[in-house]
Design an enzyme around this catalytic site. Structure first.
Site, mmCIF file in Angstrom:
data_model
loop_
_atom_site.group_PDB
_atom_site.id
_atom_site.type_symbol
_atom_site.label_atom_id
_atom_site.label_comp_id
_atom_site.label_asym_id
_atom_site.label_seq_id
_atom_site.Cartn_x
_atom_site.Cartn_y
_atom_site.Cartn_z
ATOM 1 N N TRP A 326 0.789 -1.256 0.008
ATOM 2 C CA TRP A 326 -0.072 0.334 -0.063
ATOM 3 C C TRP A 326 0.807 1.185 0.266
ATOM 4 O O TRP A 326 0.771 2.402 -0.872
ATOM 5 C CB TRP A 326 -0.939 -0.261 1.082
ATOM 6 C CG TRP A 326 -1.745 1.130 1.583
ATOM 7 C CD1 TRP A 326 -2.960 1.229 0.907
ATOM 8 C CD2 TRP A 326 -1.548 2.587 2.103
ATOM 9 N NE1 TRP A 326 -3.591 2.490 1.083
ATOM 10 C CE2 TRP A 326 -2.761 3.141 1.884
ATOM 11 C CE3 TRP A 326 -0.209 2.948 2.744
ATOM 12 C CZ2 TRP A 326 -2.593 4.830 2.333
ATOM 13 C CZ3 TRP A 326 -0.462 4.082 3.163
ATOM 14 C CH2 TRP A 326 -1.484 5.015 3.230
ATOM 15 N N HIS A 327 2.046 1.188 0.649
ATOM 16 C CA HIS A 327 2.878 2.355 0.823
ATOM 17 C C HIS A 327 3.509 2.671 -0.539
ATOM 18 O O HIS A 327 3.978 4.011 -0.615
ATOM 19 C CB HIS A 327 3.768 2.194 1.951
ATOM 20 C CG HIS A 327 3.264 2.491 3.317
ATOM 21 N ND1 HIS A 327 2.486 1.547 4.023
ATOM 22 C CD2 HIS A 327 3.132 3.545 4.105
ATOM 23 C CE1 HIS A 327 2.054 2.059 5.369
ATOM 24 N NE2 HIS A 327 2.523 3.298 5.183
ATOM 25 N N GLY A 328 3.858 1.730 -1.219
ATOM 26 C CA GLY A 328 4.695 1.844 -2.325
ATOM 27 C C GLY A 328 4.940 0.746 -3.342
ATOM 28 O O GLY A 328 4.932 -0.216 -2.801
ATOM 29 N N PHE A 475 1.899 8.619 -1.476
ATOM 30 C CA PHE A 475 1.147 7.226 -1.276
ATOM 31 C C PHE A 475 -0.203 7.379 -1.863
ATOM 32 O O PHE A 475 -0.861 6.384 -1.523
ATOM 33 C CB PHE A 475 1.344 6.905 0.181
ATOM 34 C CG PHE A 475 2.778 6.831 0.560
ATOM 35 C CD1 PHE A 475 3.748 6.108 -0.236
ATOM 36 C CD2 PHE A 475 3.392 7.209 1.685
ATOM 37 C CE1 PHE A 475 4.999 5.732 0.402
ATOM 38 C CE2 PHE A 475 4.598 7.126 2.155
ATOM 39 C CZ PHE A 475 5.476 6.542 1.311
#
Length: 475
Positions: A326-328, A475
């Protein structure tokens, strides 16, 4: 439009003043228009993309509520696929394509699919896509579960997704916490204004005075790893722990404060995470809106901790792998998430063994023991942050290798003179005292004006304005 800009200051004053002068029934219209303008000020065309997602989930919520049996589940799945599809296309297409290319090269084959940025050179990841996608998904899931009635007013639902204070980087709200507030008749309340402005001022201080000052060191060290000494990298890693905390929690404070000035109450997103005495406690204090989202919509549906030990370990690792992704769209984020998943699995495996277990909490023990567990937990978190901040997995490994060589720990050369370094440590001491003893302190009217003016003056006098963007915007 960035929170730490003159543009936003003028925008906030105008919208808030106009908000309180309008009749109640028109206020949501103002907020919707203001939120659309706020988002369009980054890249206008992406407002169209967000509009498409809003339309899909608006009708999905109504259809789910009015359907029965398997049709409800089918509609929910379609809605989730649409949301994840947009996220996957813009954020993960090139990551997946690059990994396919690498895998095919290993067997002597060629991937004919060009990168997305090569096909569309001007394509940029929409600001805050991961945040408002998860907020939209929570709406249809809660309607499906029966915890939230479908919203039939298209404008009100659009405002739920677009609400400008938390649109770009959260908190990721739930519909049952926010939707009803857009119909509430909030009268002007000095207590809300005082609370909101206090949060805004402190959030701005954390961002421009602390986070952006620490960034001078972390950016220089992590931008030239090969030429950095172990001591310089260790200091940069220590600073980054507080940089990302002040940057992200500062944004959350400004978002929550901006909403509170108008009467809205958003959820708390941070609660002094570096005072946690275990990794489990850390995740109850850090980015609370995301960790609870994964708990409620991924971990518990997978079975949570009600299954066999091996299944619980699987559920835990799955959640943190997804959190990393989700963060990257990069393996370094996946490894970062995996590390935290492993920490928690080890905590469960070693629950009755070893004082060094990652999940042990010293609560109830002596003060030295509790301090030891705080430092131990902080060290584990800092180690994982290296993968989060490094430019690549290989650089992260190089940084760890250098730090743990235990040699060449002479006086480091960092992008900060001695005076600035001492001042930075003083700021961190102030941050720790504020988080420990004054986290929820809201001054009375007389003291408010003194502290608010002083904080704003310090932001102007000591603020670093060379690195304006918030870390979590990507993000």
């Amino acid at each position: 439009m960035l929170f730490n800009s003159l543009h936003f200051l003028l925008f906030f004053i105008f919208v808030t003043t106009f908000y309180y002068t309008l009749p109640y029934k028109f206020r949501w219209v103002l907020l919707l228009a203001a939120s659309a303008y706020f988002y369009a000020s980054f890249i206008p065309v992406y407002l169209v993309i967000l509009g498409v997602v809003i339309v899909i989930d608006y009708f999905a919520g109504i259809w789910i509520e009015n359907s029965q049996g398997r049709k409800r589940l089918f509609l929910l799945i379609l809605s989730l696929i649409a949301n994840v599809g947009f996220l996957a296309f813009f954020k993960y297409f090139d990551f997946l394509n690059n990994n396919i290319t690498y895998a095919l090269q290993l067997i002597g084959q060629k991937n004919e699919m060009p990168p997305l940025r090569e096909m569309f050179p001007s394509l940029i990841l929409p600001i805050g896509l991961s945040f408002h996608t998860f907020q939209s998904m929570s709406y249809t899931i809660e309607v499906y579960r029966g915890n939230q009635k479908a919203e039939y007013n298209f404008g009100i639902y659009s405002l739920y997704v677009l609400f400008y204070p938390q649109l770009v980087a959260g908190p990721i709200e739930r519909p049952q916490n926010v939707l009803w507030q857009f119909r509430e008749k909030f009268a002007y309340d000095w207590e809300n204004v005082r609370t909101g402005l206090t949060l805004i001022a402190w959030g701005m201080f954390k961002k421009v005075v602390i986070a952006d000052r620490l960034a001078l060191v972390t950016d220089a060290a992590y931008g030239d790893v090969q030429n950095q000494s172990p001591a310089a990298l260790l200091i940069a890693t220590f600073f980054y722990c507080f940089q990302i905390y002040c940057d992200f929690s500062g944004y959350s404070d400004i978002a929550i404060g901006t909403a509170r000035v108008m009467g809205f109450k958003l959820m708390t997103n941070f609660n002094a995470p570096y005072f946690a005495e275990s990794i489990s406690e850390f995740w109850k204090r850090w980015h609370i809106s995301l960790s609870t989202w994964f708990r409620d919509y991924v971990y518990i549906p997978l079975g949570g901790n009600r299954r066999s030990k091996s299944r619980v370990y699987f559920n835990t690792l799955t959640v943190f792998l997804l959190s990393g992704l989700w963060h990257g769209a990069d393996w370094k984020f996946i490894i970062w998430g995996c590390i935290h998943g492993i920490y928690l699995i080890l905590a469960q495996i070693l629950n009755t063994h070893a004082i060094f277990r990652p999940g042990h909490s010293g609560k109830g023990g002596s003060l030295p023991v509790r301090i030891f567990h705080m430092i131990w937990t902080f060290s584990l978190v800092a180690l994982a942050w290296i993968f989060f901040r490094a430019n690549s997995v290989s650089e992260a490994i190089e940084i760890i290798e250098k730090i743990f060589t235990f040699s060449d720990y002479g006086i480091p050369e960092i992008a900060m003179n001695n005076g600035e370094f001492i001042f930075s440590l003083g700021l961190l001491f102030l941050l720790v005292i504020k988080d420990k003893y004054f986290a929820k302190y809201i001054p009375d009217t007389g003291m408010f004006w003194v502290l608010f003016t002083l904080t704003c003056f310090c932001c102007y006098l000591f603020g670093v304005f060379t690195s304006n963007q918030f870390i979590y915007f990507q993000f």
